[in-house]
Design a protein around this motif. Sequence first.
Motif, PDB file in Angstrom:
ATOM      1  N   ARG A 100       0.849  -1.178   0.000  1.00  0.00           N
ATOM      2  CA  ARG A 100       0.000   0.000   0.000  1.00  0.00           C
ATOM      3  C   ARG A 100       0.888   1.232   0.000  1.00  0.00           C
ATOM      4  O   ARG A 100       1.690   1.424   0.928  1.00  0.00           O
ATOM      5  CB  ARG A 100      -0.945   0.032   1.199  1.00  0.00           C
ATOM      6  CG  ARG A 100      -1.958   1.172   1.076  1.00  0.00           C
ATOM      7  CD  ARG A 100      -2.979   1.191   2.184  1.00  0.00           C
ATOM      8  NE  ARG A 100      -2.496   1.836   3.384  1.00  0.00           N
ATOM      9  CZ  ARG A 100      -3.283   2.458   4.270  1.00  0.00           C
ATOM     10  NH1 ARG A 100      -4.592   2.497   4.057  1.00  0.00           N
ATOM     11  NH2 ARG A 100      -2.771   3.000   5.355  1.00  0.00           N
ATOM     12  N   LEU A 101       0.720   2.041  -1.016  1.00  0.00           N
ATOM     13  CA  LEU A 101       1.443   3.298  -1.105  1.00  0.00           C
ATOM     14  C   LEU A 101       0.599   4.410  -0.499  1.00  0.00           C
ATOM     15  O   LEU A 101      -0.627   4.411  -0.609  1.00  0.00           O
ATOM     16  CB  LEU A 101       1.761   3.639  -2.558  1.00  0.00           C
ATOM     17  CG  LEU A 101       2.507   2.573  -3.364  1.00  0.00           C
ATOM     18  CD1 LEU A 101       2.827   3.114  -4.761  1.00  0.00           C
ATOM     19  CD2 LEU A 101       3.760   2.120  -2.663  1.00  0.00           C
ATOM     20  N   SER A 102       1.280   5.344   0.128  1.00  0.00           N
ATOM     21  CA  SER A 102       0.620   6.510   0.696  1.00  0.00           C
ATOM     22  C   SER A 102       1.195   7.769   0.074  1.00  0.00           C
ATOM     23  O   SER A 102       2.376   7.824  -0.274  1.00  0.00           O
ATOM     24  CB  SER A 102       0.824   6.563   2.212  1.00  0.00           C
ATOM     25  OG  SER A 102       0.246   5.439   2.836  1.00  0.00           O
ATOM     26  N   CYS A 103       0.352   8.769  -0.047  1.00  0.00           N
ATOM     27  CA  CYS A 103       0.767  10.079  -0.553  1.00  0.00           C
ATOM     28  C   CYS A 103       0.228  11.127   0.411  1.00  0.00           C
ATOM     29  O   CYS A 103      -0.963  11.461   0.368  1.00  0.00           O
ATOM     30  CB  CYS A 103       0.231  10.300  -1.956  1.00  0.00           C
ATOM     31  SG  CYS A 103       0.607  11.923  -2.653  1.00  0.00           S
TER      32      CYS A 103
ATOM     33  N   THR B  47      -6.281  -0.447  -6.135  1.00  0.00           N
ATOM     34  CA  THR B  47      -7.389   0.389  -5.688  1.00  0.00           C
ATOM     35  C   THR B  47      -6.845   1.710  -5.166  1.00  0.00           C
ATOM     36  O   THR B  47      -5.989   1.719  -4.276  1.00  0.00           O
ATOM     37  CB  THR B  47      -8.195  -0.296  -4.576  1.00  0.00           C
ATOM     38  OG1 THR B  47      -8.687  -1.562  -5.041  1.00  0.00           O
ATOM     39  CG2 THR B  47      -9.380   0.576  -4.163  1.00  0.00           C
ATOM     40  N   ILE B  48      -7.339   2.788  -5.724  1.00  0.00           N
ATOM     41  CA  ILE B  48      -6.958   4.115  -5.249  1.00  0.00           C
ATOM     42  C   ILE B  48      -8.030   4.612  -4.291  1.00  0.00           C
ATOM     43  O   ILE B  48      -9.222   4.349  -4.477  1.00  0.00           O
ATOM     44  CB  ILE B  48      -6.752   5.101  -6.419  1.00  0.00           C
ATOM     45  CG1 ILE B  48      -6.128   6.407  -5.936  1.00  0.00           C
ATOM     46  CG2 ILE B  48      -8.054   5.336  -7.179  1.00  0.00           C
ATOM     47  CD1 ILE B  48      -5.688   7.336  -7.067  1.00  0.00           C
TER      48      ILE B  48
ATOM     49  N   MET C  62      -2.114  -2.042  -3.769  1.00  0.00           N
ATOM     50  CA  MET C  62      -1.688  -2.852  -4.905  1.00  0.00           C
ATOM     51  C   MET C  62      -1.676  -4.315  -4.488  1.00  0.00           C
ATOM     52  O   MET C  62      -0.913  -4.706  -3.600  1.00  0.00           O
ATOM     53  CB  MET C  62      -0.297  -2.415  -5.362  1.00  0.00           C
ATOM     54  CG  MET C  62      -0.202  -0.931  -5.674  1.00  0.00           C
ATOM     55  SD  MET C  62       1.392  -0.464  -6.381  1.00  0.00           S
ATOM     56  CE  MET C  62       2.478  -0.816  -5.018  1.00  0.00           C
ATOM     57  N   ASN C  63      -2.522  -5.095  -5.116  1.00  0.00           N
ATOM     58  CA  ASN C  63      -2.612  -6.531  -4.856  1.00  0.00           C
ATOM     59  C   ASN C  63      -2.207  -7.322  -6.090  1.00  0.00           C
ATOM     60  O   ASN C  63      -2.145  -6.779  -7.191  1.00  0.00           O
ATOM     61  CB  ASN C  63      -4.039  -6.897  -4.451  1.00  0.00           C
ATOM     62  CG  ASN C  63      -4.498  -6.201  -3.189  1.00  0.00           C
ATOM     63  OD1 ASN C  63      -3.700  -5.900  -2.297  1.00  0.00           O
ATOM     64  ND2 ASN C  63      -5.791  -5.930  -3.099  1.00  0.00           N
ATOM     65  N   SER C  64      -1.949  -8.593  -5.888  1.00  0.00           N
ATOM     66  CA  SER C  64      -1.588  -9.490  -6.996  1.00  0.00           C
ATOM     67  C   SER C  64      -0.487  -8.883  -7.859  1.00  0.00           C
ATOM     68  O   SER C  64      -0.572  -8.867  -9.095  1.00  0.00           O
ATOM     69  CB  SER C  64      -2.826  -9.797  -7.858  1.00  0.00           C
ATOM     70  OG  SER C  64      -3.851 -10.369  -7.074  1.00  0.00           O
ATOM     71  N   LEU C  65       0.538  -8.412  -7.202  1.00  0.00           N
ATOM     72  CA  LEU C  65       1.613  -7.723  -7.920  1.00  0.00           C
ATOM     73  C   LEU C  65       2.364  -8.655  -8.850  1.00  0.00           C
ATOM     74  O   LEU C  65       2.542  -9.850  -8.558  1.00  0.00           O
ATOM     75  CB  LEU C  65       2.566  -7.067  -6.918  1.00  0.00           C
ATOM     76  CG  LEU C  65       2.025  -5.766  -6.305  1.00  0.00           C
ATOM     77  CD1 LEU C  65       2.775  -5.419  -5.032  1.00  0.00           C
ATOM     78  CD2 LEU C  65       2.121  -4.637  -7.315  1.00  0.00           C
TER      79      LEU C  65
END
Length: 123
Positions: A18-21, A67-68, A81-84
């Motif tokens: 999971r990315l954060s901004c 998913t955003i 981000m899943n199933s990378l």
Amino acid sequence: VQLQASGGGLVQTGGSLRLSCAASGRDISSYTMGWFRQAPGKEREFVAAIRWSGSAYYADSVKGRFTISRDNAKNTAYLQMNSLKPEDTAVYYCSADRTGYGNYWYETSYDSWGQGTQVTVSS
């Protein structure tokens, strides 16, 4: 507005990140927030965007896996981000469109950018 992206790392195929901004300096609740990525030797490409209304848009390559989302109370946007896959390996950048109505898939619609966070997916 200043943007700080975080959450990247090394993950195996099929894993999640999971990315954060995190935004500072302005309230981003009316902004369109976007994520782009750039793989080695390739141009930066659109990944996902979310309008102030919550409407979300995705590149075909990540649809159904990424998913955003946004938390306006925290002035932060996220990219789950899943199933990378190995082809997701890139530097991921978050961006902000203060007008809220720009063409979300165009880099030039965004006037603020984070510094990028590396995502590496091993096979």
